[in-house]
Design a protein around this motif. Structure first.
Motif, short mmCIF file in Angstrom:
data_model
loop_
_atom_site.label_atom_id
_atom_site.label_comp_id
_atom_site.label_asym_id
_atom_site.label_seq_id
_atom_site.Cartn_x
_atom_site.Cartn_y
_atom_site.Cartn_z
N VAL A 1 0.22 -5.73 -6.19
CA VAL A 1 -0.69 -6.06 -5.10
C VAL A 1 -1.92 -5.19 -5.24
N PRO A 2 -3.11 -5.81 -5.25
CA PRO A 2 -4.32 -5.02 -5.45
C PRO A 2 -4.61 -4.11 -4.26
N VAL A 3 -5.26 -3.00 -4.54
CA VAL A 3 -5.73 -2.09 -3.51
C VAL A 3 -7.24 -2.12 -3.54
N LEU A 4 -7.84 -2.46 -2.43
CA LEU A 4 -9.30 -2.53 -2.34
C LEU A 4 -9.77 -1.44 -1.39
N ASP A 5 -10.00 -0.26 -1.92
CA ASP A 5 -10.43 0.88 -1.12
C ASP A 5 -11.93 0.83 -0.84
N ALA A 6 -12.33 1.49 0.22
CA ALA A 6 -13.74 1.69 0.57
C ALA A 6 -14.52 0.39 0.58
N VAL A 7 -13.97 -0.63 1.21
CA VAL A 7 -14.65 -1.91 1.31
C VAL A 7 -15.13 -2.09 2.74
N ASP A 8 -16.42 -2.37 2.88
CA ASP A 8 -16.95 -2.74 4.19
C ASP A 8 -16.64 -4.21 4.42
N GLY A 9 -16.17 -4.53 5.58
CA GLY A 9 -15.87 -5.92 5.90
C GLY A 9 -14.38 -6.19 5.86
N LEU A 10 -14.06 -7.45 5.98
CA LEU A 10 -12.67 -7.89 6.04
C LEU A 10 -12.04 -7.92 4.66
N VAL A 11 -10.83 -7.40 4.56
CA VAL A 11 -9.98 -7.56 3.39
C VAL A 11 -8.60 -7.94 3.93
N SER A 12 -8.08 -9.04 3.43
CA SER A 12 -6.74 -9.48 3.82
C SER A 12 -5.97 -9.81 2.56
N ILE A 13 -4.78 -9.23 2.44
CA ILE A 13 -3.93 -9.49 1.28
C ILE A 13 -2.60 -10.01 1.81
N THR A 14 -2.22 -11.19 1.36
CA THR A 14 -0.97 -11.81 1.79
C THR A 14 -0.16 -12.17 0.55
N ARG A 15 1.07 -11.69 0.54
CA ARG A 15 1.92 -11.94 -0.62
C ARG A 15 3.12 -12.78 -0.19
#
Length: 130
Positions: free
Chosen positions: A24-38
């Motif tokens: 599962v990817p990790v998206l650090d320090a992102v402004d805005g929405l991040v949604s990860i669904t597995r």
């Protein structure tokens, strides 16, 4: 449906698909929405277009509309109402809910029609920060 306050978020978003079983990817320090669904069959990622994980199949060109929250869990019909209003205007959507609120993504080319439809339904749509 009560009148909702909806904010158009800045920037382009992407919906991406990764194969099942991978990390599962990790998206650090992102402004805005991040949604990860597995699930057992895929990993879906919603994120700013410039942060799509490497190797993903990508559907780009989305804009993000966020219902101003927090929304109580007892509220009903929010996504149903937004989906119905957008469908009546011929606008496809991709929705995601979080603990505090609901988000709707629409394609960039349909954004103006989406905003007009939501406003015509009585919702306040702010595009000031987008």
């Amino acid at each position: 449906m009560k009148r909702l306050a909806i904010d158009l978020q800045p920037g382009e978003y992407a919906v991406a698909r990764l194969d099942p079983g991978g990390q599962v990817p990790v998206l650090d320090a992102v402004d805005g929405l991040v949604s990860i669904t597995r699930t057992a069959t895929e990993t879906s990622v919603i994120c700013p277009a410039g942060r799509v994980p490497e190797g993903a199949r990508v559907e780009a060109g989305w804009r993000l509309l966020t219902v101003r929250g927090p929304l109580a869990f007892t509220l009903t019909g929010i996504i149903a109402a937004l989906a119905s209003e957008l469908a009546s205007a011929g606008v496809a959507l991709f929705s995601v809910s979080t603990f505090d609120t609901d988000h709707v993504l629409v394609k960039e080319g349909e954004l103006e029609r989406a905003v007009q439809a939501l406003r015509a339904a009585g919702h306040e749509v702010s595009t000031a920060n987008a």
